[in-house]
Write a protein that holds these residues in place. Structure first.
Motif, PDB file in Angstrom:
ATOM      1  N   ARG A  25       0.642  -3.911   5.900  1.00  0.00           N
ATOM      2  CA  ARG A  25       1.554  -3.885   4.687  1.00  0.00           C
ATOM      3  C   ARG A  25       1.315  -5.294   4.115  1.00  0.00           C
ATOM      4  NH1 ARG A  25       5.674  -0.733   8.330  1.00  0.00           N
ATOM      5  NH2 ARG A  25       5.759   1.039   7.369  1.00  0.00           N
ATOM      6  N   ALA A  28      -1.848  -5.576   2.182  1.00  0.00           N
ATOM      7  CA  ALA A  28      -1.584  -5.006   0.943  1.00  0.00           C
ATOM      8  C   ALA A  28      -0.945  -5.712  -0.233  1.00  0.00           C
ATOM      9  CB  ALA A  28      -0.846  -3.692   1.149  1.00  0.00           C
ATOM     10  N   ARG A  35      -3.269   0.754   0.379  1.00  0.00           N
ATOM     11  CA  ARG A  35      -3.037   0.880   1.717  1.00  0.00           C
ATOM     12  C   ARG A  35      -2.966   2.189   2.342  1.00  0.00           C
ATOM     13  NH1 ARG A  35       1.373   1.517   5.385  1.00  0.00           N
ATOM     14  NH2 ARG A  35       2.604   1.380   3.639  1.00  0.00           N
TER      15      ARG A  35
END
Length: 179
Positions: A25, A28, A35
């Motif tokens: 996360r 990304a 992702r």
């Protein structure tokens, strides 16, 4: 190292509970890339994390999607875990074959931290995870092939395992829906 002008696939590597998805996360958001995380698809689609081999099928489709995104110039974080060197080598080869670069992001975890994180996740979000026993965790540790410095530095990928003509054929067998 990666050329800043080349589209990159970040491949998270590690065991369950290592923090791969958290890292994915962050990557990304930081790099403004797509992702792809199979864990977020399995339970909503199939009600289970593996569902009779469907995870391999889903991963194959996500791998194909990742390669298409790279061809189009969109970076990707592929949050698979990739426990084996062969899986990582196949993905690295495929990524390079479309003119992109691959960066392995290894997220190590000790057994105690892993158990604690998994217990917290199962308690806090049982509908987003699946049961993992102590025996599962111990067994998975025996299967995991830790990447070495050469692999993490993106050095020579090498050829596929004996009996395989190339990485694309190996990948199509490993991820049945990969095309």
């Amino acid at each position: 190292m990666n050329d800043p002008g080349v589209t990159t696939l970040f491949l998270t590597v590690g065991l369950p509970g290592a923090g791969k998805t958290t890292r994915a996360r962050r990557l990304a958001a930081e790099h403004r890339v797509l992702r792809l995380t199979p864990d977020e698809w399995m339970i909503p689609l199939f009600g289970a994390s593996d569902a009779d081999g469907k995870r391999d099928v889903l991963e194959g489709r996500l791998l194909s999607l990742a390669l298409e995104a790279l061809r189009l110039g969109t970076g990707v974080v592929l949050d698979f875990g990739c426990w084996s060197r062969d899986e990582r080598s196949a993905i690295r080869w495929l990524v390079e074959s479309v003119g992109a670069s691959c960066r392995l992001v290894y997220v190590p975890v000790d057994a105690e931290t892993q158990r604690d994180r998994i217990a917290r996740r199962q308690s806090a979000a049982p509908d987003e995870t699946f049961p993992m026993s102590e025996a599962d965790l111990a067994h998975w540790r025996t299967l995991f092939e830790e990447p070495d410095a050469a692999e993490l530095d993106g050095q020579d990928i090498g050829g596929p395992p004996p009996g395989w003509p190339g990485w694309p054929e190996w990948a199509a067998d490993r991820w049945p829906s990969f095309a």
